[in-house]
Design an enzyme around this catalytic site. Structure first.
Site, mmCIF file in Angstrom:
data_model
loop_
_atom_site.group_PDB
_atom_site.id
_atom_site.type_symbol
_atom_site.label_atom_id
_atom_site.label_comp_id
_atom_site.label_asym_id
_atom_site.label_seq_id
_atom_site.Cartn_x
_atom_site.Cartn_y
_atom_site.Cartn_z
ATOM 1 N N GLN A 1 22.886 5.044 7.382
ATOM 2 C CA GLN A 1 23.369 7.110 6.869
ATOM 3 C C GLN A 1 23.284 8.253 8.420
ATOM 4 O OE1 GLN A 1 20.046 6.896 4.820
ATOM 5 N NE2 GLN A 1 19.407 9.362 5.111
ATOM 6 N N CYS B 1 21.235 9.005 1.974
ATOM 7 C CA CYS B 1 21.594 7.357 0.943
ATOM 8 C C CYS B 1 21.469 7.296 -0.252
ATOM 9 C CB CYS B 1 19.891 8.007 1.388
ATOM 10 S SG CYS B 1 18.988 8.456 -0.045
ATOM 11 N N HIS C 1 14.257 9.121 -1.718
ATOM 12 C CA HIS C 1 15.209 8.245 -0.813
ATOM 13 C C HIS C 1 15.838 7.380 -1.695
ATOM 14 C CE1 HIS C 1 16.613 6.504 2.229
ATOM 15 N NE2 HIS C 1 16.005 4.698 2.551
ATOM 16 N N ASN D 1 17.422 -1.077 2.281
ATOM 17 C CA ASN D 1 17.985 0.041 3.420
ATOM 18 C C ASN D 1 19.574 0.659 3.441
ATOM 19 O OD1 ASN D 1 16.355 2.806 3.660
ATOM 20 N ND2 ASN D 1 14.385 2.018 4.631
#
Length: 546
Positions: A338, A344, A487, A508
């Protein structure tokens, strides 16, 4: 005069001429950039890919600059002559430009867009971009990693007009992989910036005051040039060598060195005291925890599970295996980055759609996070709205994509890492959403859903230094909240250690250089960090031609 004597004299002239040519080549003075200039260029990272046009108005004597991004899509104006902390930033929000004004305590240095060539080596003449140029070179060899960074800079032959900066080395903008960087310069004008260039746009007449400087774009520039004033600290040297770090000034380097050693001590002490997981230095090691949260996390929100929408029903008498990992079955999309943008939420939404697409077609698509960022500012979920790089809501985004009419490919709508105008094109839609489903915040339901439905969109609490530097093992943080989340990530499966500890497999969006190749194993104990709190997945529209 005999022929032999004439030939001997000719050889002397040729020899002397070659010496003079070589000597003049070696003595070619490096350009010295003026305090005042205007220059435009395109910053390219071919492997990302990114091609970002910029124009910089530079006035060192008055400590002021203006940077236009994407032909005016965004603008930074720094007025150090008025106040050393004074900066105006124009950004796109909800298809209009908004001006933010910061006059806080952070003193910003001017952005380095032309490298200091005083210690570079002149390597002769060549041709670049169809022009005859003079070439300068700098090489850094990193013996610990058996890698060499090669930097080259080209100016028009016999002049100081910049043509191109080229580098092959460690990526220090989006991660730490070996990569190619290019800056193609044009419209360079010494003494080219004038008073009117630094006047704030009319949109700033009613600017919003902020103490948060959105500097993600600025950070990309000076970081790609070599740092010729390296620290004599071994660990910090290893860090800047491995991750290709460079800083715009010696004072900034010393500041980052202090932050690095604070993080280094934290990691060392943590690893001595804990065995369940290990931390390691990564590309965040020169950031404070506040900077890490500002650039990479969402504003903390209290998440209350929403079960007003469709809710997943676990099959009766279902047998679930002890472990399941969608990476082993092709349905967990590749890890993305990102960059310095709080997108995110868009990566989480897109990743879950990509997984559903793969399960329906057997092909893993590359869908556009940028389209989601630019085109879903207003959702149909009451009291919720997305804010581009400043955060968003995953369930509301599925509804917004459904209303818009679908999602486009990355190649048709590439990622910028900055908010832009909505460029949705209906004829380029490759997937549509029919609905989304919530999953009860019950461990067995979440396990069943990820096992049966593919990769799930989730939110977690990632605001802790231990998460920032996670490297291996099962992540458990006693200070983690199960409701205060900041997140968005993807749930790709679950597993169990040899001693019976259960964990979630989470993907992630901070590149493969973070964690375990971009993944983290998160403990199932007590819903640590809120993995089970907000779990949703989309259903693709039936009847669409995939």
């Amino acid at each position: 005069m005999s022929f032999k004597l004439f030939f001997f004299i000719l050889l002397i002239f040729v020899f002397v001429g070659s010496i003079e040519t070589k000597t003049s080549r070696l003595k070619r003075a490096a350009p010295v950039w003026p305090d005042n200039f205007k220059v435009s260029f395109v910053f390219s990272l071919p492997e990302v890919p990114e091609n970002q046009p910029m124009t910089v108005f530079h006035d060192k004597a008055n400590n002021r600059e203006r940077i236009d991004y994407y032909n005016g899509l965004a603008t930074d104006i720094q007025r150090g002559d008025e106040n050393p902390t004074n900066i105006y930033q124009v950004r796109v929000a909800q298809d209009k430009q908004i001006c933010y004004h910061d006059s806080g305590v952070v003193i910003l240095e001017l952005t380095q867009v032309l490298p200091d060539l005083s210690q570079w080596v002149y390597t002769g003449k060549t041709v670049r971009r169809g022009q005859k140029v003079d070439s300068f070179q700098w090489i850094d060899y990193y013996p610990d990693y058996n890698k060499t960074n090669i930097y080259k800079f080209y100016t028009i032959e016999g002049s100081d007009y910049p043509v191109q900066f080229w580098m092959m080395g460690y990526d220090n903008v989006f991660g730490s992989h070996y990569d190619e960087y290019i800056l193609n310069y044009y419209d360079y004008i010494p003494d080219g910036s004038v008073e009117s260039d630094f006047e704030s746009p009319t949109v700033c007449d009613n600017s919003e005051k902020t103490t948060v400087v959105n500097s993600g774009l600025r950070l990309k520039l000076g970081n790609i040039f070599p740092n010729v004033k390296a620290s004599n600290k071994k660990e910090f040297n290893n860090f800047i060598n491995k991750f290709g770090k460079s800083y715009p000034s010696h004072s900034e380097m010393l500041k980052r060195q202090t932050i690095f050693y604070k993080n280094h001590d934290y990691i060392t002490n943590f690893n001595k005291e804990n065995s369940h997981m290990k931390l390691a230095i990564n590309h965040f090691a020169d950031l404070t925890d506040e900077e890490y949260k500002k650039f990479y996390l969402l504003p903390t929100r209290t998440v209350v599970p929403d079960f007003t929408n469709k809710v997943y029903e676990r099959p009766a008498n279902e047998e679930i295996p002890d472990s399941w990992d969608w990476r082993d079955h092709g349905a967990s999309p590749p890890v993305k980055d990102q960059a310095a943008c709080g997108s995110c939420w868009a990566h989480s939404v897109i990743g879950s759609i990509e997984s559903q697409y793969y399960l329906a077609t057997g092909v893993m698509p590359d869908l556009s996070e940028q389209m989601v960022m630019d085109c879903t500012w207003n959702t149909t979920v009451q009291d919720l709205s997305n804010q581009g790089c400043q955060g968003g809501d995953e369930p509301g985004t599925f509804e917004a994509i459904k209303d818009i009419g679908g999602i486009m490919r990355e190649q048709d709508y590439p990622y910028l890492g900055v908010d832009g105008y909505c460029g949705f094109e209906k004829d380029k839609v490759v997937a549509q959403i029919e609905s989304y489903t919530n999953v009860n915040n019950i461990q067995e339901d979440v396990m069943s859903a990820v096992y049966n439905q593919g990769v799930l969109s989730i939110a977690i609490d990632a605001a802790h230094t231990s998460f920032k530097f996670y490297s291996s093992g099962v992540y458990y943080e006693s200070e983690c909240s199960s409701t205060e989340l900041d997140h968005a990530v993807l749930l790709s499966g679950f597993g169990k250690t040899t001693d019976g500890e259960q964990y979630w497999i989470v993907r992630n969006s901070w590149s493969v250089n973070w964690g375990d190749q971009g993944y983290v194993k998160m403990s199932m104990k007590d819903n640590n960090c809120g993995v089970e709190t907000e779990v949703v997945y989309p259903t693709l529209a039936r009847g669409f031609d995939y």
